[in-house]
Scaffold this motif. Structure first.
Motif, PDB file in Angstrom:
ATOM      1  N   UNK A   1       0.838  -1.206   0.000  1.00 29.57           N
ATOM      2  CA  UNK A   1       0.000   0.000   0.000  1.00 29.57           C
ATOM      3  C   UNK A   1       0.876   1.260   0.000  1.00 29.57           C
ATOM      4  N   UNK A   2       2.026   1.185   0.651  1.00 24.69           N
ATOM      5  CA  UNK A   2       2.958   2.316   0.612  1.00 24.69           C
ATOM      6  C   UNK A   2       3.429   2.570  -0.814  1.00 24.69           C
ATOM      7  N   UNK A   3       3.780   1.488  -1.524  1.00 22.82           N
ATOM      8  CA  UNK A   3       4.208   1.628  -2.918  1.00 22.82           C
ATOM      9  C   UNK A   3       3.075   2.162  -3.792  1.00 22.82           C
ATOM     10  N   UNK A   4       1.843   1.712  -3.523  1.00 25.75           N
ATOM     11  CA  UNK A   4       0.689   2.214  -4.269  1.00 25.75           C
ATOM     12  C   UNK A   4       0.460   3.694  -3.980  1.00 25.75           C
ATOM     13  N   UNK A   5       0.691   4.102  -2.738  1.00 24.25           N
ATOM     14  CA  UNK A   5       0.541   5.512  -2.369  1.00 24.25           C
ATOM     15  C   UNK A   5       1.606   6.370  -3.034  1.00 24.25           C
ATOM     16  N   UNK A   6       2.776   5.800  -3.279  1.00 22.56           N
ATOM     17  CA  UNK A   6       3.827   6.530  -4.004  1.00 22.56           C
ATOM     18  C   UNK A   6       3.431   6.763  -5.450  1.00 22.56           C
TER      19      UNK A   6
ATOM     20  N   UNK B   1      -3.522  12.533   0.147  1.00 18.90           N
ATOM     21  CA  UNK B   1      -4.530  12.114  -0.838  1.00 18.90           C
ATOM     22  C   UNK B   1      -4.163  10.807  -1.534  1.00 18.90           C
ATOM     23  N   UNK B   2      -2.861  10.641  -1.850  1.00 23.20           N
ATOM     24  CA  UNK B   2      -2.433   9.404  -2.515  1.00 23.20           C
ATOM     25  C   UNK B   2      -2.503   8.199  -1.584  1.00 23.20           C
ATOM     26  N   UNK B   3      -2.284   8.437  -0.288  1.00 15.20           N
ATOM     27  CA  UNK B   3      -2.418   7.355   0.694  1.00 15.20           C
ATOM     28  C   UNK B   3      -3.874   6.884   0.739  1.00 15.20           C
ATOM     29  N   UNK B   4      -4.805   7.816   0.665  1.00 16.27           N
ATOM     30  CA  UNK B   4      -6.226   7.470   0.666  1.00 16.27           C
ATOM     31  C   UNK B   4      -6.609   6.742  -0.626  1.00 16.27           C
TER      32      UNK B   4
ATOM     33  N   UNK C   1      -7.863   2.018  -2.431  1.00 15.52           N
ATOM     34  CA  UNK C   1      -8.835   1.540  -3.416  1.00 15.52           C
ATOM     35  C   UNK C   1      -8.160   0.911  -4.639  1.00 15.52           C
ATOM     36  N   UNK C   2      -6.850   0.976  -4.707  1.00 11.10           N
ATOM     37  CA  UNK C   2      -6.153   0.383  -5.848  1.00 11.10           C
ATOM     38  C   UNK C   2      -6.144  -1.133  -5.730  1.00 11.10           C
ATOM     39  N   UNK C   3      -6.164  -1.850  -6.876  1.00 12.20           N
ATOM     40  CA  UNK C   3      -6.257  -3.317  -6.833  1.00 12.20           C
ATOM     41  C   UNK C   3      -5.023  -3.977  -6.227  1.00 12.20           C
ATOM     42  N   UNK C   4      -5.271  -4.954  -5.359  1.00  7.78           N
ATOM     43  CA  UNK C   4      -4.204  -5.751  -4.742  1.00  7.78           C
ATOM     44  C   UNK C   4      -4.616  -7.215  -4.806  1.00  7.78           C
ATOM     45  N   UNK C   5      -3.913  -7.972  -5.630  1.00  8.88           N
ATOM     46  CA  UNK C   5      -4.211  -9.393  -5.833  1.00  8.88           C
ATOM     47  C   UNK C   5      -3.404 -10.233  -4.851  1.00  8.88           C
TER      48      UNK C   5
END
Length: 249
Positions: free
Chosen positions: A73-78, A189-192, A196-200
């Motif tokens: 999730x940290x990488x997705x927030x980046x 905002x990116x952390x939020x 919701x980004x997909x994580x398989x």
């Protein structure tokens, strides 16, 4: 082009490691965990390539416990687009990790895989090289600069004698060094949005990989503590101590 970035959940680099009293390993109770710093650099480089129009998608993957989802999730927030968690409760050795990543590469078909050169917990520095060998791809290790153009990637490598630039045909595997870039901080905002980004979620068995350990840790010990130095009043006293006490003259 798609870029795949493996990341690892490790003890935060600011934490002072404590060894268990019985010497069976490192005490992880109430210890802050975070993304491996070299992997953070790999994520940043992939995002910069995407922002420069050299890639369309950045996929991050982690192999580890369920809590590794926080690292993803940290990488997705980046700024990464989606994530894959290969869930396992057991510690996985570099060769098994490389085999799992090979399965993910075959499923995802990325044009480039960017990894941190090593993890700060085991310092193995093996996964990237093993993955390149299993895939039969070219590799550029210890990258301090990466440039993509015309189906090739120019990688400036840090070596003992200075810098070396190699040209590798895509698809390829790159491992990152510290001086490649400065990773960004994830904004609120990116952390939020990352939630919701997909994580398989998958398992090693989905890729037909056995993760049974080939190595057994016999004992874990703290480094020997350094003895305090001694101040000397003159060069003559220094020479005398080097002769009589240190025995180096």
């Amino acid at each position: 082009m798609k870029i795949l970035v493996p990341v690892k959940r490790v003890v935060d680099f600011n934490v002072k490691i404590r060894v268990k009293p019985d010497g069976s390993g490192v005490d992880l109770q109430n210890v802050k965990m975070s993304m491996n710093p070299f992997d953070e650099i790999a994520v940043e480089e992939a995002l910069r390539l995407k922002e420069a129009g050299k890639a369309e998608e950045v996929v991050v993957v982690s192999i580890g416990p369920a809590k590794a989802e926080e690292t993803l999730r940290t990488a997705l927030a980046m700024g990464a687009d989606r994530a894959i968690l290969v869930e396992t409760d057991d510690a996985v050795e570099p060769l098994a990790i490389a085999k799992i990543l090979k399965g993910i590469v075959e499923a995802e078909s990325p044009g480039l895989v960017i990894l941190g050169k090593q993890a700060i917990d085991d310092d193995s520095n093996q996964t990237g090289q093993m993955l390149a060998a299993l895939l039969g791809w070219g590799q550029g290790t210890f990258a301090s600069k990466v440039e993509l153009a015309d189906g090739q990637v120019a990688v400036t490598r840090e070596i003992d004698g200075g810098l070396q630039t190699v040209s590798v045909r895509l698809p390829a595997v790159i491992t990152t060094d510290l001086r490649l870039n400065e990773p960004r901080y994830a904004s609120l905002p990116n952390i939020m949005k990352a939630k919701k980004k997909p994580l398989e979620k998958t398992t090693p068995a989905d890729f037909g990989v056995a993760i049974a350990a080939r190595l057994r840790i016999l004992k874990t010990e703290e480094p020997v503590r350094r003895i305090a130095g001694v101040k000397v009043g003159s060069v003559a006293e220094l020479v005398d101590k080097l002769k009589t006490e240190a025995g180096v003259l």
